[in-house]
Structure formats: structure tokens, C-alpha cells
Design a protein around this motif. Structure first.
Motif, PDB file in Angstrom:
ATOM      1  N   ASP A 126     -32.992  -5.496  18.902  1.00 37.88           N
ATOM      2  CA  ASP A 126     -32.183  -5.530  20.047  1.00 37.88           C
ATOM      3  C   ASP A 126     -33.014  -5.297  21.034  1.00 37.88           C
ATOM      4  N   ALA A 127     -34.182  -4.643  20.902  1.00 39.21           N
ATOM      5  CA  ALA A 127     -35.303  -4.378  21.720  1.00 39.21           C
ATOM      6  C   ALA A 127     -36.484  -4.036  21.269  1.00 39.21           C
ATOM      7  N   ILE A 128     -37.617  -4.384  21.884  1.00 43.14           N
ATOM      8  CA  ILE A 128     -38.823  -4.007  21.672  1.00 43.14           C
ATOM      9  C   ILE A 128     -39.525  -2.932  22.508  1.00 43.14           C
ATOM     10  N   VAL A 129     -40.234  -1.979  21.905  1.00 42.80           N
ATOM     11  CA  VAL A 129     -40.964  -1.129  22.621  1.00 42.80           C
ATOM     12  C   VAL A 129     -42.620  -1.316  22.097  1.00 42.80           C
ATOM     13  N   HIS A 130     -43.478  -1.558  23.037  1.00 42.88           N
ATOM     14  CA  HIS A 130     -44.632  -1.770  23.051  1.00 42.88           C
ATOM     15  C   HIS A 130     -45.736  -0.392  23.667  1.00 42.88           C
ATOM     16  N   THR A 131     -46.661  -0.048  22.766  1.00 44.87           N
ATOM     17  CA  THR A 131     -47.202   1.067  23.272  1.00 44.87           C
ATOM     18  C   THR A 131     -48.681   0.686  23.709  1.00 44.87           C
ATOM     19  N   GLY A 132     -48.493  -0.736  24.175  1.00 47.80           N
ATOM     20  CA  GLY A 132     -50.005  -1.019  24.935  1.00 47.80           C
ATOM     21  C   GLY A 132     -50.813  -1.562  23.947  1.00 47.80           C
ATOM     22  N   ASP A 133     -51.826  -2.290  24.682  1.00 49.46           N
ATOM     23  CA  ASP A 133     -52.694  -3.100  24.226  1.00 49.46           C
ATOM     24  C   ASP A 133     -52.157  -4.414  23.515  1.00 49.46           C
ATOM     25  N   VAL A 134     -51.164  -4.995  24.366  1.00 52.68           N
ATOM     26  CA  VAL A 134     -50.470  -6.384  24.131  1.00 52.68           C
ATOM     27  C   VAL A 134     -51.891  -7.289  24.325  1.00 52.68           C
ATOM     28  N   ALA A 135     -52.711  -7.076  25.062  1.00 58.25           N
ATOM     29  CA  ALA A 135     -53.510  -7.738  25.545  1.00 58.25           C
ATOM     30  C   ALA A 135     -53.601  -8.829  26.652  1.00 58.25           C
ATOM     31  N   THR A 136     -52.556  -9.655  26.645  1.00 57.57           N
ATOM     32  CA  THR A 136     -52.527 -10.583  27.693  1.00 57.57           C
ATOM     33  C   THR A 136     -51.016 -10.912  27.907  1.00 57.57           C
ATOM     34  N   ALA A 137     -50.871 -11.434  29.300  1.00 57.30           N
ATOM     35  CA  ALA A 137     -49.538 -11.741  29.913  1.00 57.30           C
ATOM     36  C   ALA A 137     -48.812 -12.590  28.962  1.00 57.30           C
ATOM     37  N   ALA A 138     -49.743 -13.719  28.600  1.00 59.22           N
ATOM     38  CA  ALA A 138     -48.794 -14.549  27.687  1.00 59.22           C
ATOM     39  C   ALA A 138     -48.490 -14.154  26.419  1.00 59.22           C
ATOM     40  N   ALA A 139     -49.097 -13.062  25.909  1.00 63.82           N
ATOM     41  CA  ALA A 139     -48.598 -12.369  24.481  1.00 63.82           C
ATOM     42  C   ALA A 139     -47.458 -11.535  24.792  1.00 63.82           C
ATOM     43  N   LEU A 140     -47.344 -11.082  25.906  1.00 68.81           N
ATOM     44  CA  LEU A 140     -46.216 -10.450  26.226  1.00 68.81           C
ATOM     45  C   LEU A 140     -45.026 -11.181  26.585  1.00 68.81           C
ATOM     46  N   ARG A 141     -45.365 -12.489  27.267  1.00 72.60           N
ATOM     47  CA  ARG A 141     -43.959 -13.438  27.245  1.00 72.60           C
ATOM     48  C   ARG A 141     -43.436 -13.774  25.973  1.00 72.60           C
ATOM     49  N   GLU A 142     -44.694 -13.834  24.910  1.00 72.04           N
ATOM     50  CA  GLU A 142     -44.087 -14.492  23.693  1.00 72.04           C
ATOM     51  C   GLU A 142     -43.123 -13.430  22.867  1.00 72.04           C
ATOM     52  N   LEU A 143     -43.395 -11.924  22.958  1.00 70.56           N
ATOM     53  CA  LEU A 143     -42.576 -11.231  22.778  1.00 70.56           C
ATOM     54  C   LEU A 143     -41.387 -10.789  23.355  1.00 70.56           C
ATOM     55  N   GLU A 144     -41.126 -11.135  24.618  1.00 70.35           N
ATOM     56  CA  GLU A 144     -39.970 -11.447  25.443  1.00 70.35           C
ATOM     57  C   GLU A 144     -39.064 -12.403  24.997  1.00 70.35           C
ATOM     58  N   ALA A 145     -39.528 -13.534  24.240  1.00 71.30           N
ATOM     59  CA  ALA A 145     -38.644 -14.556  23.750  1.00 71.30           C
ATOM     60  C   ALA A 145     -37.897 -13.974  22.562  1.00 71.30           C
ATOM     61  N   TYR A 146     -38.173 -12.889  21.915  1.00 72.44           N
ATOM     62  CA  TYR A 146     -37.475 -12.192  20.868  1.00 72.44           C
ATOM     63  C   TYR A 146     -36.451 -11.300  21.106  1.00 72.44           C
ATOM     64  N   ALA A 147     -36.787 -10.493  22.108  1.00 73.28           N
ATOM     65  CA  ALA A 147     -35.947  -9.355  22.514  1.00 73.28           C
ATOM     66  C   ALA A 147     -36.419  -8.998  23.928  1.00 73.28           C
ATOM     67  N   PRO A 148     -35.560  -7.929  24.496  1.00 78.93           N
ATOM     68  CA  PRO A 148     -36.192  -7.274  26.058  1.00 78.93           C
ATOM     69  C   PRO A 148     -37.113  -6.498  25.381  1.00 78.93           C
ATOM     70  N   VAL A 149     -38.412  -6.338  26.200  1.00 74.66           N
ATOM     71  CA  VAL A 149     -39.487  -5.516  25.889  1.00 74.66           C
ATOM     72  C   VAL A 149     -39.877  -4.637  26.962  1.00 74.66           C
ATOM     73  N   HIS A 150     -40.181  -3.277  26.394  1.00 70.32           N
ATOM     74  CA  HIS A 150     -40.311  -2.340  27.419  1.00 70.32           C
ATOM     75  C   HIS A 150     -41.821  -1.800  26.830  1.00 70.32           C
ATOM     76  N   ALA A 151     -42.842  -2.054  27.765  1.00 76.84           N
ATOM     77  CA  ALA A 151     -44.190  -1.756  27.373  1.00 76.84           C
ATOM     78  C   ALA A 151     -45.055  -1.014  28.450  1.00 76.84           C
ATOM     79  N   VAL A 152     -45.986  -0.396  28.199  1.00 74.23           N
ATOM     80  CA  VAL A 152     -47.095   0.395  29.002  1.00 74.23           C
ATOM     81  C   VAL A 152     -48.290  -0.480  28.740  1.00 74.23           C
ATOM     82  N   HIS A 153     -49.152  -0.256  29.640  1.00 69.27           N
ATOM     83  CA  HIS A 153     -50.566  -0.804  29.375  1.00 69.27           C
ATOM     84  C   HIS A 153     -51.364  -0.007  28.655  1.00 69.27           C
ATOM     85  N   GLY A 154     -52.288  -0.878  27.923  1.00 66.19           N
ATOM     86  CA  GLY A 154     -53.388  -0.187  27.206  1.00 66.19           C
ATOM     87  C   GLY A 154     -54.952  -0.268  27.645  1.00 66.19           C
ATOM     88  N   ASN A 155     -55.690   0.254  27.103  1.00 62.72           N
ATOM     89  CA  ASN A 155     -57.054  -0.022  27.865  1.00 62.72           C
ATOM     90  C   ASN A 155     -57.683  -1.226  27.444  1.00 62.72           C
TER      91      ASN A 155
END
Length: 155
Positions: free
Chosen positions: A29-58
Motif C-alpha cells: 500500500d506504501a513504501i518507506v525507504h530509509t535512504g541510499d536509493v542512489a538515483t532519481a530513476a531508481a526512486l521513480r521505479e519504486l514509485e511505480a509500485y506504490a507511494p514512496v516516503h523516503a529520506v536521502h542517504g549518504n
């Protein structure tokens, strides 16, 4: 169902999310990401599955570090969830995370790639590990939250 994941570090060579992880994301129903997604393209891929709530990582690219917050509090499925990439040194981590996110039912963090689910005085402390890069962990993992209870899932 909520899926908590972190430290995906995508893309990197031919690395991709394991199919068991993708199956969980399809049902989320939703995805929570704790950072180090790595790229905006990877974030967009996750958003295709469900709403994503994420923080940035190092290890996130500059575009994500300017777009995503360093800390986040969201309310999902009746839970108040605090999210941060690094929980800091192991010594005092649980107390520190609870102090950073007062009033949260669950605090999710990443960075170490070491999965953890602990209930500390009524607050769930969760590190979902990594679905792509286990490092010192025995397995690649994500966390799933159903009926307000988190659990680790090997992927």
C-alpha cells in the motif's frame, strides 16, 4: 501492507531488486525507504509500485539529496513512522532514535545494512537491511509491516 526498505544502491551494474522483493512491492500500500536509493530513476521505479516516503542517504546522488529530506515523519496505516538514514553509532542508538522521533510508533533507519526489529518501550525500531547488498548481514532483507507489527523478510 507497508514495505520498508533501504540501501538499495540502484542502479549498479546489472544489479536489480530480487524478484521476491518486487512481489512484495507489487502488493504494498506504501513504501518507506530509509535512504541510499542512489538515483532519481531508481526512486521513480519504486514509485511505480506504490507511494514512496523516503529520506536521502549518504550515497544518494545530489538530485536526491536536495529533493528528499534527511528526516521524515509520516502517518501510514494508523502508525506514526519516523524515518532517517543513519541511526548513528550502535551504542545508544535505540534511545537516540526514540529521542529524534518522539511520539512515533515505529522508527525506521538504514545505513548499516544490518537488519533489526526491536520493540523498545513500545516503539518499534526497524532497520530493513538491504534487498540488494547484504554486506555483513547473513541475507538480503526488507521489512514488512502488517497489523502494526513489523517483521523481516529474506529476499
Amino acid at each position: 501492507m507497508l514495505v520498508l526498505l533501504g540501501d538499495t544502491h540502484l542502479p549498479r551494474g546489472s544489479r536489480r531488486l530480487p524478484e521476491p522483493c518486487v512481489e512484495l512491492l507489487r502488493r504494498a500500500d506504501a513504501i518507506v525507504h530509509t535512504g541510499d536509493v542512489a538515483t532519481a530513476a531508481a526512486l521513480r521505479e519504486l514509485e511505480a509500485y506504490a507511494p514512496v516516503h523516503a529520506v536521502h542517504g549518504n550515497a544518494d546522488e545530489p538530485a536526491l539529496r536536495t529533493t528528499l529530506p534527511g528526516r521524515l515523519v509520516v502517518e501510514l496505516e494508523g502508525l506514526r513512522i519516523g524515518v532517517v538514514h543513519s541511526g548513528g553509532p550502535r551504542q545508544g542508538r535505540h534511545e537516540r532514535l526514540r529521542a529524534w522521533f518522539p511520539g512515533c510508533d515505529l522508527v525506521a533507519y538504514g545505513h548499516s545494512h544490518l537488519p533489526e526489529v526491536a520493540n523498545v518501550d513500545g516503539t518499534w525500531i526497524v532497520n530493513p537491511g538491504s534487498p540488494t547488498e547484504r554486506r555483513r548481514s547473513p541475507a538480503r532483507t526488507v521489512a514488512v509491516v502488517e497489523r502494526a507489527a513489523p517483521r523481516l523478510v529474506e529476499v
